[in-house]
Design a protein around this motif. Structure first.
Motif, PDB file in Angstrom:
ATOM      1  N   ALA A  73     -66.345  -6.088  -4.179  1.00 38.85           N
ATOM      2  CA  ALA A  73     -66.572  -7.523  -4.201  1.00 38.85           C
ATOM      3  C   ALA A  73     -65.430  -8.251  -3.502  1.00 38.85           C
ATOM      4  N   ILE A  74     -65.774  -9.382  -2.917  1.00 43.35           N
ATOM      5  CA  ILE A  74     -64.787 -10.293  -2.367  1.00 43.35           C
ATOM      6  C   ILE A  74     -64.746 -11.471  -3.338  1.00 43.35           C
ATOM      7  N   VAL A  75     -63.557 -11.781  -3.828  1.00 50.70           N
ATOM      8  CA  VAL A  75     -63.410 -12.842  -4.824  1.00 50.70           C
ATOM      9  C   VAL A  75     -62.485 -13.917  -4.270  1.00 50.70           C
ATOM     10  N   ARG A  76     -62.995 -15.122  -4.197  1.00 48.49           N
ATOM     11  CA  ARG A  76     -62.177 -16.279  -3.821  1.00 48.49           C
ATOM     12  C   ARG A  76     -61.681 -16.900  -5.117  1.00 48.49           C
ATOM     13  N   VAL A 103     -54.311 -17.820   0.988  1.00 54.30           N
ATOM     14  CA  VAL A 103     -54.933 -18.473   2.121  1.00 54.30           C
ATOM     15  C   VAL A 103     -54.847 -19.995   2.023  1.00 54.30           C
ATOM     16  N   THR A 104     -55.127 -20.644   3.148  1.00 53.75           N
ATOM     17  CA  THR A 104     -55.228 -22.096   3.150  1.00 53.75           C
ATOM     18  C   THR A 104     -56.656 -22.476   2.802  1.00 53.75           C
ATOM     19  N   CYS A 108     -57.087 -20.514  -3.089  1.00 50.15           N
ATOM     20  CA  CYS A 108     -55.701 -20.119  -2.857  1.00 50.15           C
ATOM     21  C   CYS A 108     -55.597 -18.635  -2.497  1.00 50.15           C
ATOM     22  N   PHE A 109     -56.492 -17.826  -3.050  1.00 51.09           N
ATOM     23  CA  PHE A 109     -56.450 -16.378  -2.848  1.00 51.09           C
ATOM     24  C   PHE A 109     -57.833 -15.851  -2.476  1.00 51.09           C
TER      25      PHE A 109
END
Length: 152
Positions: A73-76, A103-104, A108-109
């Motif tokens: 999974a990709i988690v923002r 990240v901007t 944040c991540f």
């Protein structure tokens, strides 16, 4: 570490790096035969590339499925106000998170997470959601595996 931004790699260096990227267990003899240098010359070039920080380490590429991690999974992650440091620490302490970038933008991540089940995702995200909001996408297929940036 030297300033490597202005460093240009010659063709031999590039071919050594490509050989190591393809198989980091390649012997000096194999690499030297492929690129037309002696094994001691290849060894010296590899040491130099390590010293200046272009080659950071030699790694093992694990098959997550073979280890039972069937979901990726990709988690923002968007921390609540004042919670950036605790969230960052929680991310660091979660072994299922194998990569994370600060990240901007609104979040944040952005983290990559490997788990064995949906229940495991829920457990991990519940811990994070105490300090942050998350947006999760399950990876159906990876188009590009991790690769090196262009060498030239």
């Amino acid at each position: 570490m030297n300033d490597i931004q202005n460093l240009s790699l010659d063709e031999k260096d590039q071919r050594i790096i490509i050989s190591l990227l393809n198989d980091s267990r390649s012997s000096l003899k194999e690499i030297s035969g492929d690129i037309g240098l002696s094994a001691p010359s290849v060894a010296e070039r590899i040491r130099r590339l390590e010293k200046i920080g272009i080659i950071r380490n030699f790694t093992v590429d694990l098959d997550s499925h073979a280890l039972g991690y069937v979901l990726k999974a990709i988690v923002r992650i968007r921390p609540m106000p004042g919670k950036v440091q605790p969230v960052e620490q929680l991310i660091i302490e979660t072994p299922q998170i194998t990569e994370c970038s600060k990240v901007t933008g609104d979040d944040c991540f952005v983290a990559t997470l490997y788990v064995r089940s949906m229940d495991e995702i829920d457990i991990i995200l519940e811990k994070i959601s105490e300090k942050a909001s998350t947006s999760t996408s399950l990876v159906k297929r990876t188009i590009i595996e991790r690769r090196a940036p262009p060498l030239s």
